[in-house]
Design an enzyme around this catalytic site. Sequence first.
Site, PDB file in Angstrom:
ATOM      1  N   THR A  92     -29.305  37.692 -13.831  1.00 12.59           N
ATOM      2  CA  THR A  92     -28.646  38.670 -14.700  1.00 12.59           C
ATOM      3  C   THR A  92     -29.191  38.488 -16.118  1.00 12.59           C
ATOM      4  O   THR A  92     -30.224  39.040 -16.450  1.00 12.59           O
ATOM      5  CB  THR A  92     -27.108  38.539 -14.646  1.00 12.59           C
ATOM      6  OG1 THR A  92     -26.739  37.167 -14.871  1.00 12.59           O
ATOM      7  CG2 THR A  92     -26.570  38.991 -13.306  1.00 12.59           C
TER       8      THR A  92
ATOM      9  N   LYS B 129     -28.519  30.902 -10.272  1.00  6.74           N
ATOM     10  CA  LYS B 129     -28.582  31.800 -11.415  1.00  6.74           C
ATOM     11  C   LYS B 129     -27.395  31.512 -12.318  1.00  6.74           C
ATOM     12  O   LYS B 129     -26.360  31.002 -11.889  1.00  6.74           O
ATOM     13  CB  LYS B 129     -28.590  33.266 -11.000  1.00  6.74           C
ATOM     14  CG  LYS B 129     -27.359  33.795 -10.281  1.00  6.74           C
ATOM     15  CD  LYS B 129     -26.157  34.155 -11.131  1.00  6.74           C
ATOM     16  CE  LYS B 129     -26.495  35.052 -12.289  1.00  6.74           C
ATOM     17  NZ  LYS B 129     -25.246  35.270 -13.127  1.00  6.74           N
TER      18      LYS B 129
ATOM     19  N   THR C  80     -20.636  30.783 -14.530  1.00  6.47           N
ATOM     20  CA  THR C  80     -21.054  32.088 -14.006  1.00  6.47           C
ATOM     21  C   THR C  80     -22.321  31.793 -13.308  1.00  6.47           C
ATOM     22  O   THR C  80     -23.395  31.922 -13.853  1.00  6.47           O
ATOM     23  CB  THR C  80     -21.349  33.123 -15.087  1.00  6.47           C
ATOM     24  OG1 THR C  80     -20.150  33.569 -15.615  1.00  6.47           O
ATOM     25  CG2 THR C  80     -21.994  34.347 -14.491  1.00  6.47           C
TER      26      THR C  80
ATOM     27  N   GLU D  25     -27.831  30.990 -22.464  1.00  8.25           N
ATOM     28  CA  GLU D  25     -28.013  32.103 -23.396  1.00  8.25           C
ATOM     29  C   GLU D  25     -28.206  31.587 -24.822  1.00  8.25           C
ATOM     30  O   GLU D  25     -27.315  30.985 -25.406  1.00  8.25           O
ATOM     31  CB  GLU D  25     -26.804  33.037 -23.315  1.00  8.25           C
ATOM     32  CG  GLU D  25     -26.752  33.785 -21.997  1.00  8.25           C
ATOM     33  CD  GLU D  25     -25.448  34.519 -21.781  1.00  8.25           C
ATOM     34  OE1 GLU D  25     -25.405  35.329 -20.849  1.00  8.25           O
ATOM     35  OE2 GLU D  25     -24.484  34.280 -22.532  1.00  8.25           O
TER      36      GLU D  25
ATOM     37  N   ASN E 256     -24.788  38.377 -25.792  1.00  6.18           N
ATOM     38  CA  ASN E 256     -23.519  38.809 -25.223  1.00  6.18           C
ATOM     39  C   ASN E 256     -22.993  40.082 -25.869  1.00  6.18           C
ATOM     40  O   ASN E 256     -22.308  40.875 -25.216  1.00  6.18           O
ATOM     41  CB  ASN E 256     -22.494  37.679 -25.325  1.00  6.18           C
ATOM     42  CG  ASN E 256     -22.731  36.629 -24.260  1.00  6.18           C
ATOM     43  OD1 ASN E 256     -22.357  36.811 -23.113  1.00  6.18           O
ATOM     44  ND2 ASN E 256     -23.395  35.546 -24.629  1.00  6.18           N
TER      45      ASN E 256
ATOM     46  N   SER F 101     -25.406  47.093 -22.987  1.00  9.58           N
ATOM     47  CA  SER F 101     -26.212  48.204 -23.508  1.00  9.58           C
ATOM     48  C   SER F 101     -27.564  48.258 -22.831  1.00  9.58           C
ATOM     49  O   SER F 101     -27.949  47.369 -22.101  1.00  9.58           O
ATOM     50  CB  SER F 101     -26.376  48.070 -25.012  1.00  9.58           C
ATOM     51  OG  SER F 101     -27.006  46.854 -25.337  1.00  9.58           O
TER      52      SER F 101
END
Length: 413
Positions: free
Chosen positions: A160, A186, A197, A284, A408, A413
């Site tokens: 993702t 992942k 996650t 991230e 995040n 978008s």
Amino acid sequence: MAVNFPSIDPAQLHPVAGVTLGWAEANIRKPNRKDVLVVSVEEGATVSGVFTENRFCAAPVTVCREHLAKVRAGGAGIRALVVNTGNANAGTGEPGLAHARETCAELARLAGIAPGQVLPFSTGVILEPLPIERLKAGLPAALANRAAANWHDAAQAIMTTDTLPKAASRQVMIDGHTITLTGISKGAGMIKPNMATMLGFLAFDAKVAQPVLDALVKDVADRSFNCITIDGDTSTNDSFILIASGKASLPQIASTDSPAYAALREAVTSVAQALAQLIVRDGEGATKFITVTVEGGKSAAECRQIAYAIGHSPLVKTAFYASDPNLGRILAAIGYAGVADLDVGKIDLYLDDVLVAKAGGRNPAYLEEDGQRVMKQSEIAVRVLLGRGDAQATIWTCDLSHDYVSINADYRS
């Protein structure tokens, strides 16, 4: 950017006998990307899993638990896994459950198995309906693509916000028999223990009895995916699955007390830890990989409690990002970790080999430039000595950067 992320050669991801993987581009959320994965396992394999502790668990998690419960009650074994990215099918109520079951039914129809022999998984945006018709339309292509060597493609198909595919593989000898283990994972955000996650799928060719595999998956998860944190959020979709195909010549492992079980647990744990650490390295916005070890506790649980207080702290994580040796923030995190009878006067704190705090106070010999030298590294070890016992625990985390906010903020978008 990923922190010292190892190069993964697809040719070094060993096929696991009895397991094939296929993928498709189904336009679940974005076009021209792998977003559906099907994993097929031959009859006679055993499969087990552990899942999120988030009470708002996703529909596929509920269905997985139902199907595995039927297997444990004597039902037919799991023969396939199906994963979609781009949509979590979480917060979707009864329609989401119906979609998860419909996915299983369609794959079962195409593969000639029963719906209860399929485990579904989803990852992506929460609170949006699963585009079930697109997912179903992608299943024939994923089935047609199946091959034993497709592990790298499979790792890409479950990404993702990940920037790189995550996979690990090894071969070990157990009682004179070669055992092959390969897995993918992942996850890049919402990473917290129990579990993250994250999706993790790890297959090996040993034959393992169902109750033994059930014990193994819990033990391994506790030593790997439950030892990582990026932002302290726990996802709705966390899943870690073990597949024992049973194709190796090693006799069935039927007891957790056997030497063969101990050897297998060590091997599976090493691969799972590699997969878990890859998630943190690709966290991230991460720029630093941080190992937090707490030693000298009364129990491993209290050591992990303190380690996570450090690893979750935004103030600690931003200090690491800034290479700012404001290390009192670590002491503060230790203090609010919730260990009520902690004697702070016994605590030592190390940053790599630099003794920062001794007996609960600043080490008189500590120089801030020494701390900053370590803080500028891309890999940092934090070591806390509690001086109250023999237990210890280690977790892996990363820093918190501006890019984490941007990723995040822009995710949908």
